[in-house]
Design a protein around this motif. Structure first.
Motif, PDB file in Angstrom:
ATOM      1  N   ALA A 182      33.784  55.116  79.984  1.00 24.00           N
ATOM      2  CA  ALA A 182      32.959  54.704  80.805  1.00 24.00           C
ATOM      3  C   ALA A 182      31.519  55.277  80.471  1.00 24.00           C
ATOM      4  O   ALA A 182      30.567  54.455  80.660  1.00 24.00           O
ATOM      5  CB  ALA A 182      33.343  55.417  82.171  1.00 24.00           C
ATOM      6  N   VAL A 183      31.643  56.584  79.869  1.00 25.69           N
ATOM      7  CA  VAL A 183      30.192  56.748  79.451  1.00 25.69           C
ATOM      8  C   VAL A 183      29.648  56.261  78.438  1.00 25.69           C
ATOM      9  O   VAL A 183      28.353  55.507  78.290  1.00 25.69           O
ATOM     10  CB  VAL A 183      30.084  58.142  79.156  1.00 25.69           C
ATOM     11  CG1 VAL A 183      28.924  58.657  78.064  1.00 25.69           C
ATOM     12  CG2 VAL A 183      30.388  59.168  80.149  1.00 25.69           C
ATOM     13  N   ALA A 184      30.520  55.543  77.335  1.00 27.99           N
ATOM     14  CA  ALA A 184      30.351  54.619  76.209  1.00 27.99           C
ATOM     15  C   ALA A 184      29.863  53.257  76.668  1.00 27.99           C
ATOM     16  O   ALA A 184      28.774  52.798  76.402  1.00 27.99           O
ATOM     17  CB  ALA A 184      31.219  54.675  75.272  1.00 27.99           C
ATOM     18  N   ALA A 185      30.430  52.734  77.701  1.00 25.82           N
ATOM     19  CA  ALA A 185      30.068  51.704  78.239  1.00 25.82           C
ATOM     20  C   ALA A 185      28.576  51.378  78.856  1.00 25.82           C
ATOM     21  O   ALA A 185      27.925  50.766  78.830  1.00 25.82           O
ATOM     22  CB  ALA A 185      31.104  50.951  79.233  1.00 25.82           C
ATOM     23  N   GLY A 186      28.547  52.811  79.803  1.00 29.10           N
ATOM     24  CA  GLY A 186      27.121  52.745  80.494  1.00 29.10           C
ATOM     25  C   GLY A 186      25.963  52.896  79.239  1.00 29.10           C
ATOM     26  O   GLY A 186      24.989  52.445  79.619  1.00 29.10           O
TER      27      GLY A 186
END
Length: 209
Positions: A182-186
């Motif tokens: 999720a952090v990488a996608a954000g």
């Protein structure tokens, strides 16, 4: 030789081969057919009239295609309908039943994988509700500090101590990976939006010149 699926019928199907043919083909087949070779004989009392009987019941209507083992000709007369297959996990389960026999390891490994996929489908679905899943309270990890979790593992001769070191990775690992994803996608979305803002500002400044 093609194998005919086993139907659900009251009568006992006739054997495809006689006892003599099976004994000649399979070493040791029928070693307990002789009553003298059975430890329970003569305590057995064959032919007792128990009054038990069974007739083929009325078939339950099949509102949607249900999964069944390929060894069986059709579904059992009564089957559950409370948990219909859905999503990716349902597709995996259907493939396991349609492609592999229950005697194959692939059948059960696919069902295990479908259970994991189903769990994550429900986790993701819970994120769209007012009460999403809480991996801290729902996994019981807090009981390690309030219910003598560490002390209960030593001096008790517990058989599960050998694999408990990997339990945090099995339980918490997927949540950590999901959080990192999720952090990488954000960050990726932030970079893309930033690049678009810069590109838009350049086009505006170029047009003003």
């Amino acid at each position: 030789m093609a194998v005919t699926p086993t139907p659900y019928i009251a009568g006992k199907p006739e054997p495809r081969e006689s006892a003599e043919q099976l004994r000649a083909r399979i070493p040791g087949w029928g070693v307990d057919r002789d009553p003298a070779d059975r430890p329970s004989f003569p305590r057995e009392q064959p032919g007792i009239q128990t009054g038990a009987h069974w007739d083929f019941p009325e078939r339950q209507p099949e509102e949607w295609p249900r999964e069944r083992s390929i060894e069986h000709a059709f579904l059992t007369p009564v089957f559950g309908t409370s948990a219909p297959l859905a999503g990716a996990s349902g597709a995996i389960r259907k493939y396991a039943y349609a492609r592999f026999s229950e005697g194959r390891a692939a059948h059960w490994l696919l069902l295990i994988a479908a259970d994991r996929v189903d769990a994550w489908e429900h986790h993701l679905r819970s994120l769209g509700t007012l009460r999403p899943d809480n991996p801290v309270t729902e996994t019981g990890v807090l009981s390690e500090f309030s219910r003598h979790g560490v002390r209960s593992r030593f001096g008790q001769k517990r058989a599960d101590v050998n694999h408990q070191w990997i339990d945090p990775f099995v339980v918490g690992g997927p949540w950590v990976l999901a959080g990192l994803g999720a952090v990488a996608a954000g960050r990726l979305l932030w970079r893309v939006s930033g690049a678009r803002r810069v590109s838009g500002a350049r086009r505006v400044s170029g047009a003003r010149r």
